[in-house]
Scaffold this motif. Structure first.
Motif, PDB file in Angstrom:
ATOM      1  N   HIS A 171      44.383  28.895  37.638  1.00  0.00           N
ATOM      2  CA  HIS A 171      45.211  30.044  37.974  1.00  0.00           C
ATOM      3  C   HIS A 171      46.634  29.558  38.264  1.00  0.00           C
ATOM      4  O   HIS A 171      46.874  28.350  38.317  1.00  0.00           O
ATOM      5  CB  HIS A 171      44.634  30.841  39.165  1.00  0.00           C
ATOM      6  CG  HIS A 171      44.283  30.002  40.375  1.00  0.00           C
ATOM      7  ND1 HIS A 171      43.756  30.538  41.523  1.00  0.00           N
ATOM      8  CD2 HIS A 171      44.381  28.666  40.618  1.00  0.00           C
ATOM      9  CE1 HIS A 171      43.559  29.575  42.409  1.00  0.00           C
ATOM     10  NE2 HIS A 171      43.925  28.437  41.881  1.00  0.00           N
ATOM     11  N   SER A 173      48.116  30.173  40.999  1.00  0.00           N
ATOM     12  CA  SER A 173      48.278  30.100  42.461  1.00  0.00           C
ATOM     13  C   SER A 173      48.756  28.733  42.972  1.00  0.00           C
ATOM     14  O   SER A 173      49.462  28.690  43.996  1.00  0.00           O
ATOM     15  CB  SER A 173      46.987  30.519  43.160  1.00  0.00           C
ATOM     16  OG  SER A 173      46.652  31.844  42.788  1.00  0.00           O
ATOM     17  N   GLN A 176      52.178  28.568  44.170  1.00  0.00           N
ATOM     18  CA  GLN A 176      52.571  28.995  45.532  1.00  0.00           C
ATOM     19  C   GLN A 176      52.892  27.785  46.394  1.00  0.00           C
ATOM     20  O   GLN A 176      53.919  27.725  47.076  1.00  0.00           O
ATOM     21  CB  GLN A 176      51.424  29.754  46.202  1.00  0.00           C
ATOM     22  CG  GLN A 176      51.140  31.134  45.648  1.00  0.00           C
ATOM     23  CD  GLN A 176      50.111  31.860  46.517  1.00  0.00           C
ATOM     24  OE1 GLN A 176      50.042  31.654  47.727  1.00  0.00           O
ATOM     25  NE2 GLN A 176      49.320  32.718  45.891  1.00  0.00           N
ATOM     26  N   ARG A 197      40.219  28.324  31.705  1.00  0.00           N
ATOM     27  CA  ARG A 197      38.882  28.388  32.302  1.00  0.00           C
ATOM     28  C   ARG A 197      37.822  28.095  31.261  1.00  0.00           C
ATOM     29  O   ARG A 197      37.914  28.535  30.123  1.00  0.00           O
ATOM     30  CB  ARG A 197      38.633  29.763  32.916  1.00  0.00           C
ATOM     31  CG  ARG A 197      39.605  30.009  34.041  1.00  0.00           C
ATOM     32  CD  ARG A 197      39.154  31.010  35.045  1.00  0.00           C
ATOM     33  NE  ARG A 197      40.302  31.338  35.882  1.00  0.00           N
ATOM     34  CZ  ARG A 197      40.385  32.424  36.623  1.00  0.00           C
ATOM     35  NH1 ARG A 197      39.389  33.290  36.639  1.00  0.00           N
ATOM     36  NH2 ARG A 197      41.473  32.632  37.354  1.00  0.00           N
ATOM     37  N   GLN A 211      49.001  34.109  33.372  1.00  0.00           N
ATOM     38  CA  GLN A 211      49.132  34.823  34.649  1.00  0.00           C
ATOM     39  C   GLN A 211      50.570  34.712  35.129  1.00  0.00           C
ATOM     40  O   GLN A 211      51.342  33.896  34.624  1.00  0.00           O
ATOM     41  CB  GLN A 211      48.235  34.189  35.731  1.00  0.00           C
ATOM     42  CG  GLN A 211      46.750  34.321  35.507  1.00  0.00           C
ATOM     43  CD  GLN A 211      45.953  33.797  36.701  1.00  0.00           C
ATOM     44  OE1 GLN A 211      46.434  32.957  37.468  1.00  0.00           O
ATOM     45  NE2 GLN A 211      44.736  34.293  36.859  1.00  0.00           N
ATOM     46  N   GLU A 213      52.184  34.357  38.960  1.00  0.00           N
ATOM     47  CA  GLU A 213      51.984  34.336  40.404  1.00  0.00           C
ATOM     48  C   GLU A 213      53.249  34.833  41.076  1.00  0.00           C
ATOM     49  O   GLU A 213      54.351  34.592  40.576  1.00  0.00           O
ATOM     50  CB  GLU A 213      51.720  32.887  40.836  1.00  0.00           C
ATOM     51  CG  GLU A 213      51.104  32.746  42.195  1.00  0.00           C
ATOM     52  CD  GLU A 213      49.634  33.125  42.170  1.00  0.00           C
ATOM     53  OE1 GLU A 213      49.058  33.248  41.074  1.00  0.00           O
ATOM     54  OE2 GLU A 213      49.070  33.297  43.265  1.00  0.00           O
ATOM     55  N   PHE A 251      39.744  36.493  48.307  1.00  0.00           N
ATOM     56  CA  PHE A 251      40.319  35.264  47.727  1.00  0.00           C
ATOM     57  C   PHE A 251      40.618  34.365  48.912  1.00  0.00           C
ATOM     58  O   PHE A 251      41.245  34.808  49.874  1.00  0.00           O
ATOM     59  CB  PHE A 251      41.616  35.568  46.967  1.00  0.00           C
ATOM     60  CG  PHE A 251      41.441  36.601  45.888  1.00  0.00           C
ATOM     61  CD1 PHE A 251      40.972  36.255  44.625  1.00  0.00           C
ATOM     62  CD2 PHE A 251      41.726  37.942  46.158  1.00  0.00           C
ATOM     63  CE1 PHE A 251      40.790  37.218  43.644  1.00  0.00           C
ATOM     64  CE2 PHE A 251      41.540  38.909  45.177  1.00  0.00           C
ATOM     65  CZ  PHE A 251      41.075  38.549  43.911  1.00  0.00           C
ATOM     66  N   VAL A 254      44.194  34.232  50.689  1.00  0.00           N
ATOM     67  CA  VAL A 254      44.863  35.365  51.324  1.00  0.00           C
ATOM     68  C   VAL A 254      43.952  36.015  52.364  1.00  0.00           C
ATOM     69  O   VAL A 254      42.732  35.999  52.225  1.00  0.00           O
ATOM     70  CB  VAL A 254      45.304  36.434  50.277  1.00  0.00           C
ATOM     71  CG1 VAL A 254      46.566  36.002  49.559  1.00  0.00           C
ATOM     72  CG2 VAL A 254      44.205  36.752  49.296  1.00  0.00           C
ATOM     73  N   PRO A 284      45.354  41.447  41.806  1.00  0.00           N
ATOM     74  CA  PRO A 284      44.818  40.898  43.046  1.00  0.00           C
ATOM     75  C   PRO A 284      45.986  40.390  43.898  1.00  0.00           C
ATOM     76  O   PRO A 284      46.961  39.869  43.368  1.00  0.00           O
ATOM     77  CB  PRO A 284      43.932  39.753  42.574  1.00  0.00           C
ATOM     78  CG  PRO A 284      44.414  39.395  41.218  1.00  0.00           C
ATOM     79  CD  PRO A 284      45.093  40.609  40.642  1.00  0.00           C
ATOM     80  N   CYS A 285      45.885  40.598  45.197  1.00  0.00           N
ATOM     81  CA  CYS A 285      47.011  40.219  46.056  1.00  0.00           C
ATOM     82  C   CYS A 285      46.563  40.136  47.510  1.00  0.00           C
ATOM     83  O   CYS A 285      45.409  40.402  47.824  1.00  0.00           O
ATOM     84  CB  CYS A 285      48.129  41.265  45.926  1.00  0.00           C
ATOM     85  SG  CYS A 285      47.579  42.958  46.263  1.00  0.00           S
ATOM     86  N   GLY A 286      47.469  39.759  48.380  1.00  0.00           N
ATOM     87  CA  GLY A 286      47.103  39.710  49.792  1.00  0.00           C
ATOM     88  C   GLY A 286      48.170  39.030  50.626  1.00  0.00           C
ATOM     89  O   GLY A 286      49.204  38.612  50.114  1.00  0.00           O
ATOM     90  N   ALA A 307      51.287  37.424  48.562  1.00  0.00           N
ATOM     91  CA  ALA A 307      51.198  36.807  47.235  1.00  0.00           C
ATOM     92  C   ALA A 307      50.449  37.739  46.309  1.00  0.00           C
ATOM     93  O   ALA A 307      49.668  38.594  46.757  1.00  0.00           O
ATOM     94  CB  ALA A 307      50.481  35.470  47.324  1.00  0.00           C
ATOM     95  N   PHE A 308      50.706  37.598  45.031  1.00  0.00           N
ATOM     96  CA  PHE A 308      49.961  38.381  44.039  1.00  0.00           C
ATOM     97  C   PHE A 308      49.773  37.558  42.773  1.00  0.00           C
ATOM     98  O   PHE A 308      50.543  36.645  42.489  1.00  0.00           O
ATOM     99  CB  PHE A 308      50.666  39.699  43.730  1.00  0.00           C
ATOM    100  CG  PHE A 308      52.126  39.550  43.364  1.00  0.00           C
ATOM    101  CD1 PHE A 308      53.101  39.541  44.361  1.00  0.00           C
ATOM    102  CD2 PHE A 308      52.516  39.429  42.035  1.00  0.00           C
ATOM    103  CE1 PHE A 308      54.452  39.405  44.032  1.00  0.00           C
ATOM    104  CE2 PHE A 308      53.866  39.308  41.703  1.00  0.00           C
ATOM    105  CZ  PHE A 308      54.834  39.288  42.698  1.00  0.00           C
ATOM    106  N   GLY A 309      48.708  37.894  42.052  1.00  0.00           N
ATOM    107  CA  GLY A 309      48.413  37.157  40.821  1.00  0.00           C
ATOM    108  C   GLY A 309      48.275  38.147  39.670  1.00  0.00           C
ATOM    109  O   GLY A 309      47.212  38.709  39.433  1.00  0.00           O
TER     110      GLY A 309
HETATM  111  N1  DAH Z   1      44.523  33.293  41.641  1.00  0.00           N
HETATM  112  C1  DAH Z   1      43.614  34.413  41.580  1.00  0.00           C
HETATM  113  C2  DAH Z   1      42.788  34.354  40.332  1.00  0.00           C
HETATM  114  O1  DAH Z   1      43.216  33.843  39.352  1.00  0.00           O
HETATM  115  C3  DAH Z   1      44.366  35.704  41.603  1.00  0.00           C
HETATM  116  C4  DAH Z   1      45.061  35.993  42.900  1.00  0.00           C
HETATM  117  C5  DAH Z   1      44.450  36.711  43.891  1.00  0.00           C
HETATM  118  C6  DAH Z   1      46.337  35.525  43.123  1.00  0.00           C
HETATM  119  C7  DAH Z   1      45.072  37.021  45.068  1.00  0.00           C
HETATM  120  C8  DAH Z   1      47.009  35.830  44.321  1.00  0.00           C
HETATM  121  C9  DAH Z   1      46.351  36.578  45.294  1.00  0.00           C
HETATM  122  O2  DAH Z   1      48.238  35.419  44.576  1.00  0.00           O
HETATM  123  O3  DAH Z   1      46.998  36.869  46.434  1.00  0.00           O
HETATM  124  O4  DAH Z   1      41.710  34.874  40.319  1.00  0.00           O
END
Ligand code: DAH
Length: 340
Positions: A171, A173, A176, A197, A211, A213, A251, A254, A284-286, A307-309
């Motif tokens: 990912h 992430s 970050q 993956r 993706q 981020e 996740f 977060v 997805p985020c948090g 953060a969000f993905g």
């Molecule tokens: N990295 C996660 C994935 O690939 C997605 C994700 C979820 C990113 C929540 C984020 C987050 O920054 O806050 O499944």
């Protein structure tokens, strides 16, 4: 006039009168090639009295040059005549446009990535890059996913070494943590890129996809800030206000974590894109987990973050109505040409 000169003049007259390229070729052959006049002259030199040899050699060369020049002039005349005939002939249309050179175009993923980069930079985000071959530390450990954590099974990982210290990032992430190492808070950053993956591929799963981020670090950030940022993002992507809803999502990096759904932008009654649910699972985020801030050298007592993905590949598919993710990296020109 000498016999020789007369012979050459006669030859030049024949060349000037040659009716076509083939006739011209024949004259050249009989004068210049193996058994030709010039060759015979040259071959005769050793049999001549010494005082005639030099003159004969010179004459042979002079003849050769004269024939070559005359033949070349005649050939140019043929070509000019052919061009004239083509231009004036019934088949020639000077108004037909020339052949267009083929043009390439940006890949749809590149296009959407650039649009989003423009959107985010306009909101004060910086665009960062991270390595695709990543350390286990950044991909997992620093994101609050220790070695024996069951969350590791959520992502099937390509490992690059027997010890498992190096992976293809699963990912964006890890971007970050790298962002926190590079920048002083407060800051906003996005990290777009390829992720990998080890998965069985089908219309909605691909081993390589994209993706983006996002990470915002500041003082006293709340879920309200997160939602506001996500709504701005969706407005930028879809060009209008999009209703959103948050569901809890897990996740490890977060807390709290969410799945942000967007109102299906393609229908009002339910359609195949939203699977009749009217909602599309998009983001997805948090709120960044304190352990993750600490991994990045940031004091969670002072700073907070969200953060969000963003699933870029998925967004591209939504935007262009692409029904199979495998098209994206197929390299199939029939697919790509549609985005020219
Ligand atoms: N990295 C996660 C994935 O690939 C997605 C994700 C979820 C990113 C929540 C984020 C987050 O920054 O806050 O499944």
């Amino acid at each position: 006039m000498s016999d020789r000169q007369a012979e050459l003049d006669a030859l030049l007259v024949r060349i000037a009168a040659a009716p076509d390229a083939e006739a011209l070729r024949a004259i050249e052959r009989e004068t210049l090639e193996k058994e030709g006049v010039v060759a015979r002259l040259l071959a005769s030199i050793p049999t001549l009295p010494p005082q005639e040899r030099k003159a004969t050699g010179q004459w042979a060369n002079q003849m050769k040059r004269a024939v070559e020049e005359a033949a070349s002039a005649r050939r140019s005349a043929f070509e000019a005549a052919a061009l004239d005939a083509e231009r004036s002939g019934a088949g020639f249309d000077a108004t037909i446009p020339g052949k267009r050179p083929e043009r390439g175009s940006l890949h749809p993923v590149t296009r959407v990535t650039r649009e989003l980069e423009d959107l985010f930079t306009s909101m004060g985000y910086v665009v960062l890059d991270g390595p695709e071959v990543e350390l286990d530390w950044y991909n997992f450990e620093a994101l609050n996913i220790p070695r024996d954590h069951p969350a590791r099974d959520m992502q099937d990982t390509f490992r690059c070494d027997p010890e498992g210290n190096v992976v293809l990032r699963t990912h964006t992430s890890p971007g970050q943590v790298r962002a926190m190492e590079r920048m002083k808070p407060p800051f906003r950053a996005i990290v777009p890129g390829k992720v990998f993956r080890q998965e069985t591929t089908d219309a909605s799963h691909e081993h390589t996809f994209h993706q983006m981020e996002g990470l915002v670090v500041g003082r006293d950030l709340s879920v309200g800030h997160l939602i506001g940022a996500m709504k701005t993002l969706l407005r930028g992507v879809f060009g209008r206000e999009i209703e959103v809803r948050l569901r809890p999502g897990y996740f490890p990096f977060v807390e709290p974590g969410f799945e942000l759904d967007a109102r299906c932008p393609f229908c009002t009654e339910g359609c195949s894109v939203c699977k009749r649910s009217r909602w599309i699972e998009l983001l997805p985020c948090g709120m960044v987990h304190p352990n993750v801030l600490r991994s990045g050298g940031i004091d969670p007592e002072v700073w907070s973050g969200f953060a969000f993905g963003l699933g870029l590949s998925r967004l591209v598919m939504l935007r262009y109505g692409i029904d199979d993710v495998r098209h994206l990296l197929s390299g199939d020109l029939r697919f790509l040409e549609q985005f020219a």
